[in-house]
Design a protein around this motif. Structure first.
Motif, PDB file in Angstrom:
ATOM      1  N   ASP A 149       0.786  -1.384   0.019  1.00 46.88           N
ATOM      2  CA  ASP A 149      -0.012  -0.047   0.017  1.00 46.88           C
ATOM      3  C   ASP A 149       0.600   1.329  -0.052  1.00 46.88           C
ATOM      4  O   ASP A 149       0.211   2.320   0.106  1.00 46.88           O
ATOM      5  CB  ASP A 149      -0.986  -0.040   1.236  1.00 46.88           C
ATOM      6  N   SER A 150       2.192   1.108  -0.085  1.00 41.64           N
ATOM      7  CA  SER A 150       3.025   2.361  -0.057  1.00 41.64           C
ATOM      8  C   SER A 150       4.027   1.975  -1.271  1.00 41.64           C
ATOM      9  O   SER A 150       3.697   3.082  -2.365  1.00 41.64           O
ATOM     10  CB  SER A 150       3.678   2.362   1.372  1.00 41.64           C
ATOM     11  N   GLN A 209       2.814  -9.554  -7.445  1.00 41.38           N
ATOM     12  CA  GLN A 209       1.847  -8.883  -6.326  1.00 41.38           C
ATOM     13  C   GLN A 209       0.443  -8.834  -6.929  1.00 41.38           C
ATOM     14  O   GLN A 209      -0.363  -8.309  -6.103  1.00 41.38           O
ATOM     15  CB  GLN A 209       2.470  -7.296  -6.233  1.00 41.38           C
ATOM     16  N   LEU A 210       0.034  -9.242  -8.278  1.00 39.09           N
ATOM     17  CA  LEU A 210      -1.187  -8.634  -8.621  1.00 39.09           C
ATOM     18  C   LEU A 210      -2.115  -9.457  -7.806  1.00 39.09           C
ATOM     19  O   LEU A 210      -3.272  -9.076  -7.634  1.00 39.09           O
ATOM     20  CB  LEU A 210      -1.400  -9.207 -10.175  1.00 39.09           C
ATOM     21  N   GLU A 216     -10.186  -4.761  -9.592  1.00 41.12           N
ATOM     22  CA  GLU A 216     -10.801  -3.351  -9.437  1.00 41.12           C
ATOM     23  C   GLU A 216     -10.071  -2.746  -8.179  1.00 41.12           C
ATOM     24  O   GLU A 216      -9.925  -1.626  -8.366  1.00 41.12           O
ATOM     25  CB  GLU A 216     -12.210  -3.834  -8.940  1.00 41.12           C
ATOM     26  N   GLU A 217      -9.464  -3.427  -7.077  1.00 46.12           N
ATOM     27  CA  GLU A 217      -9.119  -2.747  -5.944  1.00 46.12           C
ATOM     28  C   GLU A 217      -7.771  -2.094  -6.701  1.00 46.12           C
ATOM     29  O   GLU A 217      -7.251  -0.747  -6.185  1.00 46.12           O
ATOM     30  CB  GLU A 217      -8.639  -3.739  -5.029  1.00 46.12           C
ATOM     31  N   TRP A 218      -6.813  -2.834  -7.272  1.00 43.29           N
ATOM     32  CA  TRP A 218      -5.781  -2.264  -7.976  1.00 43.29           C
ATOM     33  C   TRP A 218      -5.700  -0.979  -8.596  1.00 43.29           C
ATOM     34  O   TRP A 218      -5.285  -0.181  -8.532  1.00 43.29           O
ATOM     35  CB  TRP A 218      -4.844  -3.551  -8.578  1.00 43.29           C
ATOM     36  N   SER A 219      -6.809  -0.914  -9.748  1.00 47.15           N
ATOM     37  CA  SER A 219      -6.948  -0.072 -10.322  1.00 47.15           C
ATOM     38  C   SER A 219      -7.469   1.192  -9.683  1.00 47.15           C
ATOM     39  O   SER A 219      -6.845   2.417 -10.058  1.00 47.15           O
ATOM     40  CB  SER A 219      -8.086  -0.277 -11.417  1.00 47.15           C
ATOM     41  N   ALA A 220      -8.291   1.142  -8.565  1.00 54.44           N
ATOM     42  CA  ALA A 220      -8.808   2.218  -7.731  1.00 54.44           C
ATOM     43  C   ALA A 220      -7.521   2.689  -6.891  1.00 54.44           C
ATOM     44  O   ALA A 220      -7.216   3.811  -7.071  1.00 54.44           O
ATOM     45  CB  ALA A 220      -9.907   1.716  -6.958  1.00 54.44           C
TER      46      ALA A 220
END
Length: 286
Positions: A149-150, A209-210, A216-220
């Motif tokens: 997340d960072s 890591q995908l 959807e979460e990754w894109s956002a």
């Protein structure tokens, strides 16, 4: 140079010594790839070594310096640059090493902390950044959940910002600009789809890591990080040149990813950190 010789039937004939030289040193048609998607079909002498081909590729690519570039035998498109070929290797042997489905790739060695994009050698900078991006997308060493997340998101949004700076809009020029304009169109399609188009996320998130989040979460997350950085005046559309935006992305990779320069030859499995447990009932063995 020509000499006279006597044929078997007594008729004088001319023999071109150059034919004999050509027969002794056959040529090969060798396709050499680079990491930004381009390739060249080159006629080369089989007896030469990769030293001569290295010098030739430096001229073909207009590189002022190619000391950090080597030849690799790569397993298909997008494969890891791990199998380095010695420059002393004969070109004929290199061609065998890179037989299909392998490719012969002229690429940069992995970037280490402190390596920079050259402002005096833009051709070098372009290929160096292509290596850095591929290095990140192939990164397989364990990454903690906090760093997903960072670090990963910061780098992914920086890569997207670098693409936006490098491919802002189509250029006139017909076939000469066809490849550039196709990249502009592809980037626009990715952004219009919210990075949900096929293959869009794979250009910014390491494959390893995908699976941690849904697409959807990754894109956002990536688009949100890009907007946040742009609002803070950090990345994005503030008139930055492509080289500056790419340098920011490279710096983040070098600073935020442990052992970024490492070559990994085997799959890496992340083990959950936990306190060791001891079976106190077991008798010690002396």
């Amino acid at each position: 140079q020509r000499v006279r010789s006597e044929s078997s039937d007594g008729v004088n004939s001319a023999v071109d010594l150059r034919v004999s030289v050509a027969a002794a040193a056959p040529t090969l048609l060798l396709t050499v790839y680079v990491e930004d998607g381009r390739n060249w079909a080159l006629k080369v002498k089989a007896s030469h070594t990769l030293v001569q081909l290295h010098n030739r590729m430096q001229k073909v690519l207009s590189l002022k310096c190619a000391d950090d570039f080597e030849f690799f035998a790569v397993d298909g498109e997008g494969g890891h640059l791990q199998h380095i070929l010695s420059r002393r290797l004969a070109i004929s042997a290199a061609a065998e090493e890179a037989e299909a489905p392998r490719r012969l790739v002229f690429g940069r060695l992995n970037l280490a902390p402190g390596d920079l994009l050259s402002v005096d050698d833009l051709a070098n900078a372009q290929l160096t950044f292509a290596r850095a991006a591929r290095q990140f997308l192939c990164y397989e060493l364990p990454i903690s959940v906090q760093d997903l997340d960072s670090a990963v998101l910061d780098i992914a949004s920086a890569l997207l910002a670098a693409d936006k700076a490098a491919y802002p809009k189509k250029k006139k020029g017909g076939q000469v600009r066809a490849k550039f304009n196709s990249r502009v169109a592809a980037l626009k399609a990715d952004l219009d789809s919210g990075l949900m188009a096929e293959g869009a996320l794979e250009r910014y998130i390491p494959k390893a890591q995908l699976a941690h989040f849904s697409r959807e979460e990754w894109s956002a997350k990536v688009l949100g990080a890009l907007r946040s950085a742009s609002d803070d005046g950090g990345l994005g559309e503030g008139g930055w040149s492509a080289l500056v935006a790419q340098s920011v992305a490279l710096s983040l990779m070098q600073e935020r990813l442990p052992r970024f320069a490492a070559y990994v030859w085997a799959p890496v499995m992340q083990v959950e950190s936990a306190e060791p447990r001891w079976d106190e009932s077991a008798e010690p063995r002396w």
